[in-house]
Design a protein around this motif. Structure first.
Motif, mmCIF file in Angstrom:
data_model
loop_
_atom_site.group_PDB
_atom_site.id
_atom_site.type_symbol
_atom_site.label_atom_id
_atom_site.label_comp_id
_atom_site.label_asym_id
_atom_site.label_seq_id
_atom_site.Cartn_x
_atom_site.Cartn_y
_atom_site.Cartn_z
ATOM 1 N N ALA A 55 11.798 -3.818 11.203
ATOM 2 C CA ALA A 55 12.176 -4.282 9.870
ATOM 3 C C ALA A 55 11.135 -3.797 8.874
ATOM 4 O O ALA A 55 10.011 -3.476 9.251
ATOM 5 C CB ALA A 55 12.278 -5.811 9.835
ATOM 6 N N ARG A 56 11.513 -3.731 7.613
ATOM 7 C CA ARG A 56 10.602 -3.331 6.541
ATOM 8 C C ARG A 56 10.438 -4.489 5.575
ATOM 9 O O ARG A 56 11.403 -5.143 5.191
ATOM 10 C CB ARG A 56 11.131 -2.092 5.827
ATOM 11 N N CYS A 57 9.186 -4.717 5.156
ATOM 12 C CA CYS A 57 8.895 -5.912 4.363
ATOM 13 C C CYS A 57 9.236 -5.764 2.891
ATOM 14 O O CYS A 57 9.209 -6.741 2.149
ATOM 15 C CB CYS A 57 7.433 -6.307 4.523
ATOM 16 N N GLY A 66 6.377 -0.934 -7.988
ATOM 17 C CA GLY A 66 7.737 -0.781 -7.497
ATOM 18 C C GLY A 66 8.067 -1.606 -6.274
ATOM 19 O O GLY A 66 9.190 -1.554 -5.775
ATOM 20 N N PHE A 67 7.095 -2.372 -5.781
ATOM 21 C CA PHE A 67 7.299 -3.149 -4.551
ATOM 22 C C PHE A 67 7.913 -4.504 -4.848
ATOM 23 O O PHE A 67 7.471 -5.229 -5.734
ATOM 24 C CB PHE A 67 5.969 -3.351 -3.837
ATOM 25 N N GLY A 112 0.806 -1.213 0.000
ATOM 26 C CA GLY A 112 0.000 0.000 0.000
ATOM 27 C C GLY A 112 0.839 1.262 0.000
ATOM 28 O O GLY A 112 0.415 2.306 -0.529
ATOM 29 N N TYR A 113 2.019 1.194 0.589
ATOM 30 C CA TYR A 113 2.933 2.338 0.619
ATOM 31 C C TYR A 113 3.389 2.676 -0.794
ATOM 32 O O TYR A 113 3.330 3.821 -1.233
ATOM 33 C CB TYR A 113 4.117 1.971 1.513
ATOM 34 N N TRP A 114 3.835 1.655 -1.521
ATOM 35 C CA TRP A 114 4.305 1.857 -2.893
ATOM 36 C C TRP A 114 3.154 2.276 -3.806
ATOM 37 O O TRP A 114 3.321 3.148 -4.658
ATOM 38 C CB TRP A 114 4.947 0.568 -3.403
ATOM 39 N N ALA A 115 1.976 1.657 -3.644
ATOM 40 C CA ALA A 115 0.831 2.016 -4.481
ATOM 41 C C ALA A 115 0.441 3.475 -4.264
ATOM 42 O O ALA A 115 0.107 4.193 -5.217
ATOM 43 C CB ALA A 115 -0.348 1.098 -4.189
ATOM 44 N N SER A 116 0.480 3.933 -3.015
ATOM 45 C CA SER A 116 0.140 5.321 -2.724
ATOM 46 C C SER A 116 1.128 6.270 -3.381
ATOM 47 O O SER A 116 0.745 7.331 -3.899
ATOM 48 C CB SER A 116 0.109 5.555 -1.210
ATOM 49 N N LEU A 117 2.398 5.919 -3.383
ATOM 50 C CA LEU A 117 3.400 6.762 -4.034
ATOM 51 C C LEU A 117 3.137 6.862 -5.540
ATOM 52 O O LEU A 117 3.274 7.944 -6.135
ATOM 53 C CB LEU A 117 4.803 6.213 -3.780
ATOM 54 N N PRO A 137 11.474 3.473 -0.323
ATOM 55 C CA PRO A 137 11.797 4.900 -0.424
ATOM 56 C C PRO A 137 11.423 5.623 0.861
ATOM 57 O O PRO A 137 10.313 5.470 1.360
ATOM 58 C CB PRO A 137 10.952 5.381 -1.612
ATOM 59 N N ARG A 138 12.354 6.369 1.407
ATOM 60 C CA ARG A 138 12.146 7.052 2.679
ATOM 61 C C ARG A 138 12.218 8.561 2.481
ATOM 62 O O ARG A 138 12.866 9.048 1.557
ATOM 63 C CB ARG A 138 13.235 6.620 3.673
ATOM 64 N N PRO A 139 11.574 9.323 3.359
ATOM 65 C CA PRO A 139 11.654 10.776 3.236
ATOM 66 C C PRO A 139 13.086 11.284 3.441
ATOM 67 O O PRO A 139 13.793 10.821 4.333
ATOM 68 C CB PRO A 139 10.729 11.275 4.352
#
Length: 241
Positions: free
Chosen positions: A204-206, A227-228, A178-183, A211-213
């Motif tokens: 940890a990140r899955c 992109g995931f 969902g993070y990548w889709a939102s981007l 991409p981080r701020p």
């Protein structure tokens, strides 16, 4: 996330501003500390998840020039919200998010609007049909791509919000696809100009190469699809069955 059947939208940006979506700290000291920390990292927009006036005031005192919003997670209630309206306006709160329960009850939103408050909601609504009855009472529309029905439904909601002259501020405090889709949605929707970044540091990140701020902005990946790519080592580490 659903196949988008609309015409392919044009790329409008390769990066998006992010706001630090702080968690509930519950004390003015912690709110001040983390607000100042986020500012030092380049954020100019903060979201507080506080419901006490002292904590909200601490965030504003720590970030006098920032754009600040407040997400009450349905825990203020109608009467208290109305009583807090002068305080929230004095604190220059940009929007008040889901102040009352149930979150889809539009009556309190209209009461708040009459007092000059901008109400944001929508993270738990599903499909455009779920949004249409409540959208007229909102100032800020907040679809969540993982809940609304995927990318196609998200685009339908954003189109309706645009037609009604509403602001679009999607709900996106995710760690997975969902993070990548939102981007990717931010990449093609001009009105999606501010990305909600959950201001925590997970164990940890899955996904690989999340991409981080940096300086309050996130570069949008141009890898295939959204992109995931899952981090299989992390998946294996946390697998429970």
């Amino acid at each position: 996330f659903g196949a988008c059947l609309m015409a392919e939208p044009a790329l409008v940006r390769d990066g998006v501003r992010a706001y630090a979506s702080l968690v509930r700290y519950g004390t003015p000291e912690l709110v001040r500390h983390f607000s100042e920390k986020a500012l030092s990292q380049g954020y100019t927009d903060l979201k507080l998840h506080e419901i006490e006036e002292a904590c909200i005031a601490a965030g504003r005192a720590a970030a006098p020039d920032a754009t600040i919003t407040v997400d009450a997670n349905c825990q203020i209630g109608r009467q208290r919200m109305l009583a807090m309206a002068p305080f929230l306006k004095a604190q220059r709160i940009d929007w008040l998010e889901e102040p009352t329960f149930p979150p889809e009850d539009t009556g309190p939103w209209r009461d708040a609007a009459a007092l000059g408050l901008s109400i944001a909601a929508g993270e738990n609504l599903c499909t455009l049909e779920g949004f249409l009855p409540v959208m007229p009472s909102l100032a800020v529309v907040q679809p969540s791509v993982t809940k609304v029905g995927g990318i196609t439904e998200f685009l339908r909601v954003s189109e309706a919000a645009r037609a009604m002259g509403k602001r679009l501020a999607p709900h996106s405090p995710y760690f997975g696809p969902g993070y990548w889709a939102s981007l990717q949605l931010a990449a093609v929707l001009p009105e999606f100009d501010l990305f909600e970044y959950l201001y925590v540091e997970p164990e940890a990140r899955c996904g690989l190469s999340a991409p981080r701020p940096v300086g309050g902005a996130i570069a949008i990946p141009d890898a295939p699809g959204i992109g995931f790519e899952p981090d299989r080592a992390v998946v294996e580490r946390y697998r429970t069955s």
